[in-house]
Design a protein around this motif. Structure first.
Motif, mmCIF file in Angstrom:
data_model
loop_
_atom_site.group_PDB
_atom_site.id
_atom_site.type_symbol
_atom_site.label_atom_id
_atom_site.label_comp_id
_atom_site.label_asym_id
_atom_site.label_seq_id
_atom_site.Cartn_x
_atom_site.Cartn_y
_atom_site.Cartn_z
ATOM 1 N N SER A 21 0.826 -1.207 0.000
ATOM 2 C CA SER A 21 0.000 0.000 0.000
ATOM 3 C C SER A 21 0.860 1.257 0.000
ATOM 4 C CB SER A 21 -0.924 -0.015 1.218
ATOM 5 O OG SER A 21 -1.739 1.135 1.242
ATOM 6 N N GLN A 24 2.212 1.798 -3.500
ATOM 7 C CA GLN A 24 1.154 2.257 -4.401
ATOM 8 C C GLN A 24 0.811 3.721 -4.166
ATOM 9 O OE1 GLN A 24 -2.505 -0.006 -4.145
ATOM 10 N NE2 GLN A 24 -3.685 1.611 -5.133
ATOM 11 N N LYS A 25 0.645 4.091 -2.908
ATOM 12 C CA LYS A 25 0.269 5.474 -2.596
ATOM 13 C C LYS A 25 1.425 6.435 -2.893
ATOM 14 C CE LYS A 25 -3.184 4.228 0.888
ATOM 15 N NZ LYS A 25 -4.349 4.950 0.351
ATOM 16 N N GLU A 28 1.391 6.984 -6.617
ATOM 17 C CA GLU A 28 0.290 7.885 -6.953
ATOM 18 C C GLU A 28 0.669 9.330 -6.641
ATOM 19 O OE1 GLU A 28 -2.936 6.357 -4.669
ATOM 20 O OE2 GLU A 28 -3.309 4.658 -6.020
ATOM 21 N N GLU A 219 -4.779 1.484 6.288
ATOM 22 C CA GLU A 219 -4.848 2.496 5.232
ATOM 23 C C GLU A 219 -4.635 3.895 5.789
ATOM 24 O OE1 GLU A 219 -7.784 3.840 1.547
ATOM 25 O OE2 GLU A 219 -8.526 2.476 3.078
ATOM 26 N N ASP A 223 -1.457 6.355 4.836
ATOM 27 C CA ASP A 223 -1.668 7.711 4.317
ATOM 28 C C ASP A 223 -0.797 8.720 5.066
ATOM 29 O OD1 ASP A 223 -3.480 6.996 2.365
ATOM 30 O OD2 ASP A 223 -5.253 7.399 3.583
#
Length: 232
Positions: A21, A24-25, A28, A219, A223
């Motif tokens: 994760s 991926q973030k 992005e 998640e 973040d």
């Protein structure tokens, strides 16, 4: 660009989720698949964590998790996260073991609940997370109600987390039992949100399974990690 340090292995399944994760973030945020973040993972033994807490050896827990965080600092991490909810029982003391910032999963989750305007939330997790008050304190201080299942249900949830989810096992009957407990709690306590206070719980409970928002602590934590990587 800052380098993240992850105290992982708590358990292995969620450490993989953190890693994937976070990448991926990060990509992005960079708007590119042709780049990767630099990070360090120090994988320790989740069963030691459970033993220290069960035996009320919290000083040993601080030394164990704090030592893992300090090792990450020593090899060049610019900040550290502990990739599980339960060890946050001693987070304030662990934080004192390093000189670099540590990002709390509890503080990050409270901030998300506040952002969503939630006032009456449920909390699921290991029995240690549900029994202790470390997760409840910021919510109570912020005049938010936070509730946990009945004692018998807490024990059931804990056992299924340890025996199944921590080992990557997802069973439909376990999910149905969890949803029965959650829906009862929603009805009785009129919940407006539910904290998945174990980083393995998103393996079995998904957004849309119930009629209220699910706060996925993994998640939310990731973040905050990405924000830290891009911060000045």
């Amino acid at each position: 660009m800052k380098r993240a340090g992850i105290v992982g292995g708590l358990g292995p399944e969620s450490t993989v989720d953190y890693y994937q994760s976070f990448i991926q973030k990060y990509q992005e945020g960079m708007n590119s698949k042709q780049t990767l973040p630099e990070l360090f993972i120090n994988s320790i033994n989740m069963y030691n964590i459970f033993q220290y807490i069960s035996e009320d050896r919290l000083n040993d827990l601080v030394e164990y998790v704090g030592g893992a965080a300090r090792q990450l600092e020593d090899i060049g991490a610019d900040f550290v996260v502990v990739s599980a909810n339960t060890p946050h029982i001693v987070f304030d003391d662990v934080r004192k073991k390093v000189t670099i910032p540590m990002i709390s999963i509890v503080e990050a989750t409270y901030d998300k609940a506040d952002e969503l305007g939630l006032q009456n939330v449920g909390l699921l997790g290991t029995k240690f997370t549900m029994e202790h008050d470390f997760f409840k304190k910021p919510f109570q201080s912020g005049n938010k109600k936070i509730v946990t299942p009945a004692q018998e249900d807490q024990q059931f949830i804990h056992q299924r987390i340890v025996d199944e989810l921590e080992n990557g096992i997802v069973k439909e009957d376990t999910k149905e039992a969890f949803l029965s407990i959650v829906n009862k709690l929603i009805k009785e306590e009129r919940l407006d949100g539910l904290i998945l206070g174990c980083t393995e719980l998103p393996m079995i409970l998904k957004e849309g399974d119930v009629d209220i928002p699910l706060l996925n602590t993994t998640e939310i934590h990731v973040d905050k990690m990405v924000e830290a990587v891009f911060s000045d």
